[in-house]
Write a protein that holds these residues in place. Structure first.
Motif, PDB file in Angstrom:
ATOM      1  N   GLN A  29       0.854  -1.204   0.000  1.00  0.00           N
ATOM      2  CA  GLN A  29       0.000   0.000   0.000  1.00  0.00           C
ATOM      3  C   GLN A  29       0.881   1.242   0.000  1.00  0.00           C
ATOM      4  O   GLN A  29       1.774   1.387   0.847  1.00  0.00           O
ATOM      5  N   LEU A  30       0.623   2.155  -0.919  1.00  0.00           N
ATOM      6  CA  LEU A  30       1.275   3.459  -0.870  1.00  0.00           C
ATOM      7  C   LEU A  30       0.405   4.375  -0.019  1.00  0.00           C
ATOM      8  O   LEU A  30      -0.784   4.530  -0.274  1.00  0.00           O
ATOM      9  N   PHE A  31       1.013   4.988   0.991  1.00  0.00           N
ATOM     10  CA  PHE A  31       0.292   5.911   1.876  1.00  0.00           C
ATOM     11  C   PHE A  31       0.863   7.305   1.699  1.00  0.00           C
ATOM     12  O   PHE A  31       2.061   7.530   1.897  1.00  0.00           O
ATOM     13  N   SER A  32       0.007   8.250   1.298  1.00  0.00           N
ATOM     14  CA  SER A  32       0.411   9.637   1.115  1.00  0.00           C
ATOM     15  C   SER A  32      -0.787  10.522   1.372  1.00  0.00           C
ATOM     16  O   SER A  32      -1.929  10.104   1.162  1.00  0.00           O
ATOM     17  N   SER A  37       2.253  13.093  -5.383  1.00  0.00           N
ATOM     18  CA  SER A  37       2.994  14.314  -5.675  1.00  0.00           C
ATOM     19  C   SER A  37       3.989  14.719  -4.606  1.00  0.00           C
ATOM     20  O   SER A  37       4.740  15.662  -4.793  1.00  0.00           O
ATOM     21  N   ASN A  38       3.980  14.025  -3.440  1.00  0.00           N
ATOM     22  CA  ASN A  38       4.845  14.490  -2.362  1.00  0.00           C
ATOM     23  C   ASN A  38       5.265  13.309  -1.503  1.00  0.00           C
ATOM     24  O   ASN A  38       5.330  12.182  -1.978  1.00  0.00           O
ATOM     25  N   ASP A  39       5.520  13.559  -0.223  1.00  0.00           N
ATOM     26  CA  ASP A  39       6.030  12.527   0.676  1.00  0.00           C
ATOM     27  C   ASP A  39       5.082  11.330   0.722  1.00  0.00           C
ATOM     28  O   ASP A  39       3.859  11.482   0.662  1.00  0.00           O
ATOM     29  N   TYR A  40       5.652  10.138   0.887  1.00  0.00           N
ATOM     30  CA  TYR A  40       4.834   8.939   0.963  1.00  0.00           C
ATOM     31  C   TYR A  40       5.581   7.864   1.742  1.00  0.00           C
ATOM     32  O   TYR A  40       6.791   7.965   1.996  1.00  0.00           O
ATOM     33  N   SER A  41       4.862   6.829   2.117  1.00  0.00           N
ATOM     34  CA  SER A  41       5.445   5.612   2.673  1.00  0.00           C
ATOM     35  C   SER A  41       4.842   4.417   1.954  1.00  0.00           C
ATOM     36  O   SER A  41       3.720   4.495   1.431  1.00  0.00           O
ATOM     37  N   VAL A 150       2.187  14.087  15.972  1.00  0.00           N
ATOM     38  CA  VAL A 150       1.799  14.547  14.636  1.00  0.00           C
ATOM     39  C   VAL A 150       1.346  13.332  13.838  1.00  0.00           C
ATOM     40  O   VAL A 150       2.145  12.427  13.561  1.00  0.00           O
ATOM     41  N   VAL A 151       0.050  13.309  13.492  1.00  0.00           N
ATOM     42  CA  VAL A 151      -0.555  12.154  12.835  1.00  0.00           C
ATOM     43  C   VAL A 151      -1.061  12.570  11.460  1.00  0.00           C
ATOM     44  O   VAL A 151      -1.961  13.414  11.355  1.00  0.00           O
ATOM     45  N   PRO A 152      -0.511  12.018  10.371  1.00  0.00           N
ATOM     46  CA  PRO A 152      -0.994  12.405   9.044  1.00  0.00           C
ATOM     47  C   PRO A 152      -2.434  11.965   8.819  1.00  0.00           C
ATOM     48  O   PRO A 152      -2.878  10.950   9.371  1.00  0.00           O
ATOM     49  N   ARG A 153      -3.172  12.731   8.037  1.00  0.00           N
ATOM     50  CA  ARG A 153      -4.555  12.379   7.736  1.00  0.00           C
ATOM     51  C   ARG A 153      -4.606  10.989   7.123  1.00  0.00           C
ATOM     52  O   ARG A 153      -3.700  10.586   6.372  1.00  0.00           O
ATOM     53  N   GLY A 154      -5.642  10.257   7.481  1.00  0.00           N
ATOM     54  CA  GLY A 154      -5.801   8.918   6.943  1.00  0.00           C
ATOM     55  C   GLY A 154      -5.052   7.846   7.697  1.00  0.00           C
ATOM     56  O   GLY A 154      -5.218   6.655   7.411  1.00  0.00           O
ATOM     57  N   CYS A 155      -4.231   8.234   8.660  1.00  0.00           N
ATOM     58  CA  CYS A 155      -3.502   7.247   9.467  1.00  0.00           C
ATOM     59  C   CYS A 155      -4.447   6.675  10.523  1.00  0.00           C
ATOM     60  O   CYS A 155      -5.023   7.417  11.324  1.00  0.00           O
ATOM     61  N   TYR A 246       4.582   9.424   7.950  1.00  0.00           N
ATOM     62  CA  TYR A 246       4.256   8.559   9.088  1.00  0.00           C
ATOM     63  C   TYR A 246       4.035   9.433  10.323  1.00  0.00           C
ATOM     64  O   TYR A 246       4.434  10.606  10.360  1.00  0.00           O
ATOM     65  N   PRO A 247       3.397   8.895  11.353  1.00  0.00           N
ATOM     66  CA  PRO A 247       3.230   9.666  12.596  1.00  0.00           C
ATOM     67  C   PRO A 247       4.549   9.769  13.353  1.00  0.00           C
ATOM     68  O   PRO A 247       5.409   8.889  13.247  1.00  0.00           O
ATOM     69  N   TYR A 248       4.697  10.852  14.097  1.00  0.00           N
ATOM     70  CA  TYR A 248       5.907  11.016  14.905  1.00  0.00           C
ATOM     71  C   TYR A 248       5.595  11.891  16.116  1.00  0.00           C
ATOM     72  O   TYR A 248       4.524  12.493  16.220  1.00  0.00           O
ATOM     73  N   ALA A 249       6.534  11.943  17.040  1.00  0.00           N
ATOM     74  CA  ALA A 249       6.389  12.755  18.248  1.00  0.00           C
ATOM     75  C   ALA A 249       7.554  13.725  18.359  1.00  0.00           C
ATOM     76  O   ALA A 249       8.679  13.429  17.945  1.00  0.00           O
ATOM     77  N   PHE A 250       7.253  14.889  18.907  1.00  0.00           N
ATOM     78  CA  PHE A 250       8.278  15.893  19.215  1.00  0.00           C
ATOM     79  C   PHE A 250       7.886  16.548  20.527  1.00  0.00           C
ATOM     80  O   PHE A 250       6.740  16.964  20.706  1.00  0.00           O
ATOM     81  N   SER A 251       8.803  16.630  21.465  1.00  0.00           N
ATOM     82  CA  SER A 251       8.522  17.208  22.774  1.00  0.00           C
ATOM     83  C   SER A 251       8.751  18.715  22.769  1.00  0.00           C
ATOM     84  O   SER A 251       9.790  19.189  22.285  1.00  0.00           O
ATOM     85  N   ILE A 252       7.804  19.454  23.328  1.00  0.00           N
ATOM     86  CA  ILE A 252       7.972  20.895  23.465  1.00  0.00           C
ATOM     87  C   ILE A 252       9.197  21.206  24.323  1.00  0.00           C
ATOM     88  O   ILE A 252       9.822  22.261  24.171  1.00  0.00           O
TER      89      ILE A 252
END
Length: 385
Positions: A29-32, A37-41, A150-155, A246-252
């Motif tokens: 499955q291609l997830f974008s 047109s841009n980033d994908y997994s 940060v969760v991309p739409r559709g995830c 893909y989803p990721y985390a970043f701490s303030i």
């Protein structure tokens, strides 16, 4: 964009045969979030991710607008949003426009009997209170106080909490959430002047492949409606994946503040951006060090944006009577600045311990019914001497 990441087992070449131990094919499955047109997994499923067996009647979950046009400063008591056991029921949109929804949530229980997919929006979930794990087909991300998820739409995801008291500040974005362009090299690396770098980005870990059949409901939000879509296989059946979406985390707490001899403008606090709004992080930092500096921010005109500030913790030298979880909204069209007396009071101070999240939207925000119910009456008159 998040940097290239790989987890689990993947074939040597994309779009080629990749077989299970029994000889059958894994399902690629291609997830974008932006087509091709841009980033994908690329994700490799044990079963095809298309095996729908039933669809429930949709439920209308669109925000109820209470005030569409307004031009006065507003303040909301975010912690007055009442806790709710269910994660989706707990999410209350308080301010919205055509680009984003600002959501407060106080879920009490983990998501265990369903999965969630926001088909309209990327989500930035700020963890104000609580700990737990974000579970996805990419793996899991452990979160604590101060994390941005940060969760991309559709995830498709589940959230499992370790705690009974959880407070979330959520930004739903109809455009992709990105790192600010000025922090990036022309090839996409976070540069030396950026207040964070790739080492601070936490990617999914501990990929677990769920080879399970049954009735798995994915509650999917699309255009203000919530659809219950049942699948015959577990959505987290991925054996491996790679890519940049893909989803990721970043701490303030990993945001490194940029300071100067005189007061720095708000863009130095910028953390994420879209074409329609920006998200900034106000963190503990040293004040300006010019001998005649004024630490308090100067008055400024909001002409082209609405400024929303979500107060997390600490003391705020520019505002009186701040509470944890408070939201202030200063709409475009009128100037705003520190409360009376606080400019003079700030002189001589050397640091601040404030922690806050700011969202500047380029289109006006509308108040929902939930916002009216938690509003601080009379905030607009708090500048009167």
């Amino acid at each position: 964009m998040p940097h290239y990441t790989q987890l689990g087992s993947i074939p040597h070449k994309r779009h080629t045969q990749f077989r299970k131990p029994d000889g059958s094919l894994y399902s690629e499955q291609l997830f974008s979030t932006e087509g091709f047109s841009n980033d994908y997994s690329l994700l490799y499923h044990t079963y095809a991710p298309t095996l729908i067996v039933k669809c429930d009647d949709p439920i209308n979950v669109a925000p109820k607008i209470a005030e569409e046009h307004m031009l006065k400063h507003r303040s909301l008591e975010g912690f007055k949003i009442k806790p709710d056991a269910d994660y989706l029921d707990s999410r209350k949109a308080v301010l919205v426009n055509s680009d984003c929804h600002i959501v407060l949530a106080a879920p009490q229980k983990s998501m265990t009997d369903y999965f969630y997919k926001n088909a309209d929006s990327d989500e930035v979930i700020f963890i104000h209170e609580g700990t737990g794990k974000l579970l996805t087909c990419y793996g899991e991300i452990t979160f604590v106080y101060g994390d941005y998820l940060v969760v991309p739409r559709g995830c498709i995801y589940q959230i499992h909490f370790d705690t009974e008291i959880n407070r979330l500040f959520i930004v739903e974005s109809h455009a992709p959430i990105r790192y600010p362009k000025r922090y990036l090299s022309k090839y996409g690396q976070l540069m030396e002047h950026s207040p964070y770098c790739e080492r601070d980005i936490r990617t999914p870990q501990n990929l677990q492949t769920h080879d399970e059949k049954g009735d798995f409901i994915i509650k999917t939000k699309k255009q203000g409606m919530l659809y219950g879509i049942h699948y015959s296989t577990h959505p987290f059946d991925v054996i491996g994946w790679d890519g940049c979406c893909y989803p990721y985390a970043f701490s303030i707490h990993d945001f490194e503040p940029i300071t100067g001899r005189v007061h720095q403008p708000p863009p130095v606090h910028q953390t994420f951006e879209t074409d329609a709004f920006v998200i900034c992080s106000f963190v503990p930092r040293l004040y300006d060090y010019h001998p005649l500096s004024i630490p308090a921010p100067y008055n400024h005109s909001n002409i082209d944006s609405d400024e929303l500030l979500y107060y997390v913790d600490g003391d705020f030298m520019s505002r009186k009577h701040v509470t944890r979880g408070m939201i202030t909204l200063h709409p475009g069209g009128i100037p705003h600045g520190p409360h009376p007396g606080l400019v003079e009071k700030s002189i001589g101070k050397t640091e601040t311990k404030e922690l806050a999240v700011m969202v500047d939207t380029f289109r006006p925000l509308k108040l929902t019914q939930y916002a009216i119910e938690i509003e601080n009456e009379g905030y607009v008159m708090s500048w009167a001497e």
